[in-house]
Design a protein around this motif. Structure first.
Motif, short mmCIF file in Angstrom:
data_model
loop_
_atom_site.label_atom_id
_atom_site.label_comp_id
_atom_site.label_asym_id
_atom_site.label_seq_id
_atom_site.Cartn_x
_atom_site.Cartn_y
_atom_site.Cartn_z
N THR A 282 0.85 -1.20 0.00
CA THR A 282 0.00 0.00 0.00
C THR A 282 0.88 1.24 0.00
OG1 THR A 282 -1.49 -1.28 1.39
CG2 THR A 282 -2.00 1.06 1.15
N ARG A 283 1.94 1.21 0.81
CA ARG A 283 2.85 2.35 0.89
C ARG A 283 3.48 2.64 -0.47
NH1 ARG A 283 4.50 0.10 5.88
NH2 ARG A 283 6.37 -0.84 4.97
N ILE A 284 3.87 1.55 -1.14
CA ILE A 284 4.57 1.73 -2.42
C ILE A 284 3.60 2.22 -3.50
CG2 ILE A 284 4.48 -0.50 -3.65
CD1 ILE A 284 7.77 0.16 -3.14
N GLN A 285 2.35 1.73 -3.43
CA GLN A 285 1.35 2.18 -4.41
C GLN A 285 1.12 3.69 -4.24
OE1 GLN A 285 0.08 0.61 -6.85
NE2 GLN A 285 0.74 -1.47 -6.36
N THR A 286 1.03 4.13 -2.98
CA THR A 286 0.81 5.55 -2.70
C THR A 286 1.98 6.36 -3.25
OG1 THR A 286 -0.06 4.71 -0.61
CG2 THR A 286 0.06 7.10 -0.84
N LYS A 287 3.19 5.83 -3.02
CA LYS A 287 4.41 6.51 -3.47
C LYS A 287 4.41 6.63 -4.99
CE LYS A 287 9.15 5.38 -2.73
NZ LYS A 287 10.00 4.50 -1.96
N LEU A 288 4.00 5.52 -5.66
CA LEU A 288 4.00 5.50 -7.12
C LEU A 288 2.93 6.46 -7.67
CD1 LEU A 288 4.45 1.70 -7.89
CD2 LEU A 288 6.14 3.49 -8.12
N ARG A 289 1.79 6.48 -6.96
CA ARG A 289 0.72 7.37 -7.41
C ARG A 289 1.18 8.83 -7.36
NH1 ARG A 289 -3.04 5.37 -3.96
NH2 ARG A 289 -3.29 3.26 -4.72
N LYS A 290 1.93 9.12 -6.28
CA LYS A 290 2.44 10.50 -6.14
C LYS A 290 3.38 10.82 -7.30
CE LYS A 290 2.12 10.98 -1.13
NZ LYS A 290 2.88 10.84 0.12
#
Length: 1514
Positions: A282-290
């Motif tokens: 989830t953390r990485i998805q958020t980071k990628l979305r940013k």
């Protein structure tokens, strides 16, 4: 409650300091009646809810009432009665009718309150004990034991007060002037209750094991261990005693408790891991979305129209892998770099540490608390030492104060030891659990890892992940708390030092801080060297591994010297790096050993120089030295720990994969037999892999309905019994099992195997032939009763007649699998007319599908192929063989069968005894001669110098401390006088010089030891290597290669690194202990009387521990091997396990083998704690006695010597502990030398070069003559060849044929003297080969072996390891062997790197390379050992053509399974049971209608003029 109220409540003074300020101190009665009574009872009431909670639960099992429980309850009941009696006495005194009414004085309130409080507490205790009995799994209570202990200790004070009063009754008077009378009732009641409390304390020290748990306690004594036994590890005594009496075996190991089992640890870890991974993703998805990145991922299997999941997802990890089309090289590399970066960003990180922390948080918190207590207690000892020194200097202090200090010092050290050992126990168990969790997780992951990710890392690397990296986590887990503990210790030590010496401490601190970067630089340099060293080690082990796997080829080609030189070259580089590393270590040792001397020098020098008022007295000096000793450890350890943590955090790798894509469309109807054909590299095996879901699908789907059974091209055999290999986890059905054995032609083999179906099959099926392995693999599939059978060319590894039988009885229309769907990859042309459908593959695509006749008529690729290789139209039908015929074909006559089974039995027995000796040998005590052998390898000069230098260093150390103690006496001598500067400078100078001398001698000793140990390493390794290469082939046939590899890997590593280190530590510890005892005896000579009993106890504890510990270590390594071998086995058979869907069964087996290992790891962890607690107790006794003796002889001792002896004693505990640890480690490690020397004494084969050398051109003609040649594999076995006599003329082409076991391969082995003659001789060009050196013989003959063995290295090295030929010659032979175009097309040409075992070349190419080797040698005699059995027809044709042309002038002997390849021979030799039964031209033998005729007929040869293909070629 204020003191006045308390005094009113007691009726006497609460606190009176004057009672303590006298020679016989005492506590006020009121204090004893209040504080000393309420404290233990308060503790009981605080802990009671824990026990009462059980009584409140409804469902409590009705447990048996034990005698111990009843005794405990009776004692508490009696105590309750004493409380009631005490209350009754008070009431009687106050309200007695006969009492004088004039007296208004009543008993104080305390006499009512205490009995009531006691009565209520005893009722509460009765309930607590009942609660404890009902609690599941409880045998005793730590809190109740501590309550009784505190109560008894508190009661000791009123005990002596009452006793004193009773004894001094005549002398004491009350206020009225009357003599005091004894309060008899209370006096009696107190002593009765005190007696009962003592009994209760003793009873609470025993565990109350319920009847239902007795069996469990036998299997695991820890479960039934009471509190006292748990903290002292007494429950482990029986294991230690067992290990001392006799060698321990796996059966002696206790069962694991549920919490320690792999299943529990793994389940908990997996659950938390899922949550943590989810959060990380989830953390990485958020980071990628940013970032606005788009996530690319593969199709992990589309959903089919009928809603079923694509089979490709089955059992394969859903990791994100990037798929690529094969495209332009330059674009690809750019793409790859870009994708690597993207992938890195997409991968969830930092989840592993948090998962481990969450899984094991309870143990982490417990151990942290214990570590805190230990650290705080370690600072109490220096303060008590200071008080003791002041006690010896100040004669006005009462003697009892000294005794109190001595007892307090003893108690502090005891508690410190107990807390420390509990802390270590928890940390090591934590490490063990972390390793278990990771090992199980890696195994679980390996079962689902995709095929492409698997190719990225070798099995070895994955095993490394499991062993080395998991072990690294284990090590860090052991010391994780030092991250916060070290800084805390540093801060506290500095604070205490500031109190002692003021700002002068900053000078010492500055020196310590300067040491840290120096250590840091040295550590960085060391790490670089270690990495370099590991590279050389890996390189050396890779070559060794290959050499041992291809040892027969090395012997046949006489290539041993070349490979020996390669290994020795790498070894020299490795030793060079080791020498540099050892020198660096010497420098860091020098820095480390100088540190304490420099620090104390700087501090004391600044302290006395800053102010002339500052005089160094004993209290300041020795308290500071104790504090500096505490400070030494955290400062040295912190940088190392941080480095380890960094290493662990870096263990996060990510895989990037490149994949080749094929397009295949295929639909197979149920119940049909489909053959898949095509040339080498056309994608037949890939198609099978795709059906199994082992390939990635970029588009489309694979749908396989029903269960699958799979027979791989290279049979995968487990290290289990033959029966288990066939059953493969299925339930036994005897009739089905027998039918399977018969259909797969295994019955005749069972007669040859020593244990029949129960024969243990070695690693990778080492004791089965290629054909047997393939038949077992097929039998496994047949027995499994699957719906779909995927058969990847199972018939190529067997003889033609067996192949026909298998086709008929298993695969064909009348076989066991006739109603099943069968997909058969085959090279056998003669089977094709009998299949339902043929799929022809070309360059990874389906080029044609249809029946045999249709494809033949269509004149397509298949038809062309057939026409090229078939000059006759008709294909003979496969002969249906009855079982009797088959047994006749497969078996040889009786004598030969006995001979084979004898050799199989002998190999079996040899393996068993070898394993047994390996298993038991290290358990007995190591012989002293082994130590001498190691010292001899080091060189006697080095050895004696090392001992001498270390001894002088120790003398300097003692001298420095004696000088310090003398220096501190100046404070007394120059009391109230000016301290002369010259005296001060002399003191500082000598102190500093002695400190530096220590450092220099340690540096010198370490250097000498480093050079000596590298000498020993070089000598032992070269002896081992030299001997192993000269050992006869029979040794390698009966010894698993893993065992030999282990000598070169683990044992050499031990000799290189572990032994020198433990040897150095042992010398330093040994001399350190002697120094300590010397210093204490110097201060208090009477201490010598105490040394002897302590030394005796120490010796026995040490012997007991070493015996057990060594065996537990051995059992650990013995039980650890199956974890890795099972893992390796799983990895190599992954596609089979996944095809059959047996992942869960293998997971359970993995848990079982890890548990077996933990059964010996856990006791080993406990054995270390068992030893440590006992040795620390001995050390604490040394402290106690040295303190007590200092108190007793305070008048004759000066304070300096007291400080010296006690500060030494405080250090002895650790040194004693290390000495035993090092002795044990040295004994464990020195076994490596024993094992190496065992292999250096193995019997060698004949000399490589003898006195009689043949001429350069020998053999010129290539004539061979056998004269009554007889041979046996071992002196005690039957003959294999029975008197072979024949003449083979120059340039003759001889074909050698015969059934399995007829002696064909034995004949070639004899030519190369792999086995020596029992009788008779072989003459080559008139020279008896027995008179020549082995290398002179072997280098003049050439063989193209059955298995094309290649070694990792360049193509050039594989062809010409001695570099005797020019590049032109090599290109010439590559052209002749049809490899010139291929090699020319490679980027590096002749320097193209061949991977391990030639994996990056096809089997055909490997065989052609072997042909090139033969062409290069240009010898006059060539032997072909079934050289074309494993290749397709095209390669076979190329090889045969080249041999006919290029070896026309040579004598050629061809051993053949395929008769067509020897039909053009001048003569054919037919062997049967080790004798020549026929020897003539093929046409003559065919017309004789004997052995050769029947074999030709089986192979479908109607006339010898035809070149009809035999049934197993395609």
């Amino acid at each position: 409650m204020p003191a006045t109220a308390l005094e009113e409540f007691c009726g006497s003074t609460f606190w009176n300091l004057s009672l303590l300020q006298r020679a016989d101190p005492d506590l006020p009665v009121c204090f004893e009646q209040t504080v000393l009574v309420w404290a233990p009872l308060g503790f009981l009431w605080l802990c009671a809810p824990l026990h009462l909670a059980v009584l409140c639960t409804k469902a409590t099992p009705n447990k048996h009432l034990s005698k111990l429980y009843l005794c405990k309850q009776i004692v508490v009941g009696l105590l309750f009665l004493t409380a009631i009696a005490s209350l009754a006495v008070t009431l009687g005194e106050d309200y007695n009718p006969t009492r004088d009414p004039a007296t208004t004085v009543r008993n104080p309130g305390i006499f009512y309150a205490n009995p009531v409080l006691f009565a209520l507490s005893w009722i509460l205790l009765l309930l607590c004990q009942e609660g404890l009995r009902r609690r599941k799994g409880a045998v005793d209570s730590a809190t109740l034991f501590l309550f009784w202990l505190i109560l008894v200790l508190c009661d000791v004070f009123p005990f002596q007060t009452l006793l004193r009063e009773a004894l001094s009754l005549d002398e004491t008077v009350d206020e009225m002037g009357k003599k005091k009378s004894l309060d008899l009732p209370r006096f009696c009641l107190f002593y009765i209750s005190f007696g009962l409390e003592l009994i209760a304390l003793v009873l609470s020290a025993f565990g109350d094991v319920p009847r239902e748990a007795e069996e469990l306690v036998k299997k695991n004594p820890e479960v039934g261990a009471p509190f006292l036994s748990r903290i002292t590890f007494n429950w482990f005594n029986s294991m230690v005693l067992n290990g001392f009496k006799r060698p321990l075996v796996q059966e002696d190991m206790w069962e694991l408790s549920e919490a320690e089992s792999t299943l529990q640890i793994s389940q908990k870890f997996q659950q938390i891991m899922q949550t943590e991974l989810k959060a990380a993703r989830t953390r990485i998805q958020t980071k990628l979305r940013k970032r606005g990145m788009k996530k690319t991922s593969t199709v992990q299997g589309e959903v089919l129209p009928n809603g079923r999941q694509n089979g490709l997802g089955k059992g394969v990890s859903q990791d994100v892998l990037v798929m690529e089309e094969k495209g332009d090289e330059t674009d690809k590399t750019k793409e790859k770099e870009k994708k690597k970066k993207e992938d890195k960003a997409e991968y969830p990180e930092a989840w592993l540490i948090s998962t481990l922390a969450t899984t094991f948080k309870r143990v982490l918190w417990e151990s942290a608390f214990l570590k805190l207590l230990t650290d705080l207690l370690s600072f109490v000892s220096p303060q008590l030492l200071k008080l003791l020194i002041s006690f010896t200097t100040d004669k006005s202090i009462y003697t009892w104060t000294g005794y109190v200090y001595a007892v307090l010092l003893f108690l502090v050290t005891i508690f410190q030891s107990l807390f420390l050992q509990q802390y270590f126990q928890r940390c090591f168990v934590l490490g063990m659990k972390v390793r278990t969790a990771l090992t199980a997780a890696v195994y679980k992951k390996a079962l689902v890892v995709s095929n492409d990710a698997r190719k990225e890392s070798t099995v070895g690397e994955t095993v490394n992940l499991m062993s080395a990296d998991a072990q690294r986590f284990n090590d860090v887990a052991n010391f994780i708390h030092l991250l916060w503990s070290c800084p805390m210790q540093i801060v506290l030590a500095i604070a205490f030092l500031w109190i002692e010496l003021g700002p002068a401490v900053l000078a010492g601190l500055a020196v310590m801080v300067l040491m840290v970067p120096i250590n840091g630089v040295l550590a960085t340099k060391s790490r670089t060297l270690q990495v370099k060293n590991m590279k050389y080690k890996d390189k050396r082990m890779k070559i060794m591994n290959e050499m041992l796997n291809g040892i027969k080829i090395l012997k046949l080609y006489a290539w041993e010297p070349s490979f020996q030189n390669q290994v020795m070259g790498i070894r020299e580089q490795e030793l060079g790096v080791m020498r540099k590393f050892a020198y660096l270590s010497s420098v860091s040792t020098f820095v480390f050993s100088c540190a304490p001397a420099l620090v104390s020098l700087a501090t004391f020098a600044v302290f006395v120089s800053v102010d002339s008022e500052n005089v160094l007295d004993a209290g300041k000096a020795f308290t500071s030295i104790s504090l500096f000793n505490i400070l030494r450890f955290p400062l040295a350890f912190l940088p190392m720990l941080i480095a380890s943590m960094v290493q662990v955090l870096l263990k996060n790798t990510h895989t990037h994969t490149q994949i080749q894509t094929y397009i295949v469309s295929l639909d197979i109807k149920p119940g049909r037999l489909v053959a898949v054909v095509g040339v080498v590299g056309s994608g037949k095996s890939s198609l099978i892999s795709a059906m199994l879901g082992e390939m990635h699908s970029t588009k489309g789907f694979v749908n396989v309905q029903g269960s699958v059974a799979f027979v791989p091209q290279q049979a995968w055999i487990q290290n289990a019994t033959l029966r288990d290999n066939i059953l493969f986890g299925s339930p036994v059905q005897e009739t089905r099992f027998q039918a399977t054995l018969e259909a797969c032609a295994l019955m005749p083999d069972l007669e040859l195997l020593p244990g029949g179906v129960h024969t243990e099959i070695g690693e990778k099926g080492i004791n089965l032939s290629g054909g047997q392995k393939q038949r077992v693999s097929l039998a496994r599939a047949v027995y499994s009763k699957a719906d779909v059978y995927l058969l990847d060319d199972p018939l190529s590894a067997v003889d033609s007649h067996v192949g026909k039988h298998l086709f008929d009885e298993v695969v064909g229309r009348r076989g066991l699998l006739k109603d099943k769907t069968r997909i058969l990859v085959t090279h056998g042309v003669s089977f094709l007319p009998y299949v339902d459908e043929i799929v022809v593959l070309k360059n990874g695509c389906v080029s044609e599908v249809g029946s045999y006749q249709n494809l033949k008529d269509s004149k397509g690729a298949f038809s062309e192929f057939l026409n090229t290789y078939q000059e006759t139209d008709g294909v003979p039908p496969p002969v249906s063989l009855g079982l009797k015929t088959l047994i006749k074909l497969l078996s040889i006559n009786q004598s030969c069968r006995i001979n084979q089974s004898c050799s199989a039995l002998l190999i079996f027995i040899c393996r068993f005894f070898f394993s047994l000796s390996l298993y038991l040998s290290p358990s007995t005590q190591v012989k002293f001669s082994v130590y001498l052998q190691y010292l001899r390898s080091m060189g006697w000069c080095y050895t004696s110098m090392v001992f001498l230098v270390y001894f002088i260093q120790n003398v300097a150390f003692i001298g420095q401390n004696l000088w310090l103690s003398d220096w501190t006496n100046d404070a007394v001598e120059y009391y109230n006088m000016t301290y002369p500067n010259w005296k001060r400078d002399t003191r500082i100078g000598v102190f500093g010089a002695l400190g530096m001398a220590q450092g220099l001698f340690v540096f010198l000793g370490t250097l000498l030891l480093a050079n000596g140990s590298i000498n020993a390493s070089r000598i032992l390794h070269s002896q081992l290597l030299k001997n192993i290469l000269r050992v006869p082939m029979v040794f390698f046939d009966t010894t698993p290669s893993g065992r030999v590899v282990n000598r070169f890997a683990k044992d050499i590593f031990t000799v290189d690194e572990a032994i020198p280190q433990s040897f150095r530590s042992w010398i330093m510890c040994f001399l350190g202990v002697l120094g300590t005892l010397f210093a204490i005896c110097l201060a208090t000579p009477i201490f010598t009387a105490i040394i002897i009993p302590l030394a005796v106890i120490y010796y026995f504890v040490q012997r007991f521990y070493v015996a057990t510990s060594r065996q537990l270590r051995r059992l650990d390594s013995v039980s650890r091997s199956p974890i890795y071998s099972h893992f390796g086995e799983t990895m190599s058979g992954l596609s089979v396990i996944r095809a059959y869907g047996h992942q869960d069964r293998f997971l359970k087996h993995n848990e079982k083998v890890i548990d077996e290992n933990l059964k010996s790891v856990y006791p080993w962890v406990v054995s270390n704690r068992w030893l440590a607690i006992r040795l620390e107790f001995l050390g604490n006794l040394v402290v106690f006695f040295s303190a007590m003796l200092a108190v007793i002889s305070r008048d004759t001792l000066d304070s300096g010597l007291v400080g010296l002896s006690i500060s030494y004693a405080l250090n002895v505990t650790q040194t004693l502990n290390w000495l035993v640890r090092m002795t044990s480690e040295l004994e464990t490690n020195i076994v490596a030398v024993e094992r190496i020397s065992e292999y250096t004494k193995l019997e060698n084969e004949a000399d490589w070069v003898s006195g009689q050398r043949p001429s350069e051109k020998w053999p010129e003609a290539g004539r061979l003559r056998f004269e009554n040649y007889k041979v046996r594999y071992r002196p005690e076995l039957d003959l294999v060849l029975h008197g072979i006599t024949c003449n083979i003329e120059s340039t003759e082409k001889i074909g050698i044929v015969g059934r399995t076991g007829a002696g064909k391969s034995s004949l070639t082995n004899c030519l190369f003297r792999i086995i020596e003659a029992a009788e008779g001789r072989i003459l080559i060009d008139g020279i008896d080969i027995a008179s020549l050196g082995l290398h002179d013989l072997r280098s003049r003959l050439t063989i193209i072996p059955q298995d094309p063995v290649l070694f990792s290295g360049t193509l050039r090295m594989n062809l010409d390891p001695f570099e005797t030929f020019s590049d032109e010659e090599i290109w010439g032979v590559l052209e002749l062997s049809h490899l010139k175009d291929y090699v020319g097309g490679l980027q590096e040409g002749l320097n193209h790197e061949v991977s391990e075992g030639g994996e990056n070349l096809s089997v055909g190419q490997r065989q052609l390379l072997c042909l090139a080797r033969a062409l290069l040698r240009k010898s006059r005699i060539l032997i072909l050992d079934e050289a074309t059995a494993a290749v397709d027809l095209e390669t076979d044709d190329l090889i045969q053509t080249t041999i006919r042309q290029e070896f026309a002038h040579c004598t050629v002997l061809t051993i053949a399974h395929r008769l067509h390849s020897i039909l053009d021979s001048n003569r054919v030799m037919v062997l049967d049971a080790g004798k020549i039964v026929e020897f003539d031209s093929p046409s003559t033998l065919f017309n004789q209608q004997g052995h050769f005729y029947s074999m030709a007929k089986d192979a479908g040869i109607t006339t010898v003029d035809s070149t009809v293909l035999d049934s197993t070629s395609f």
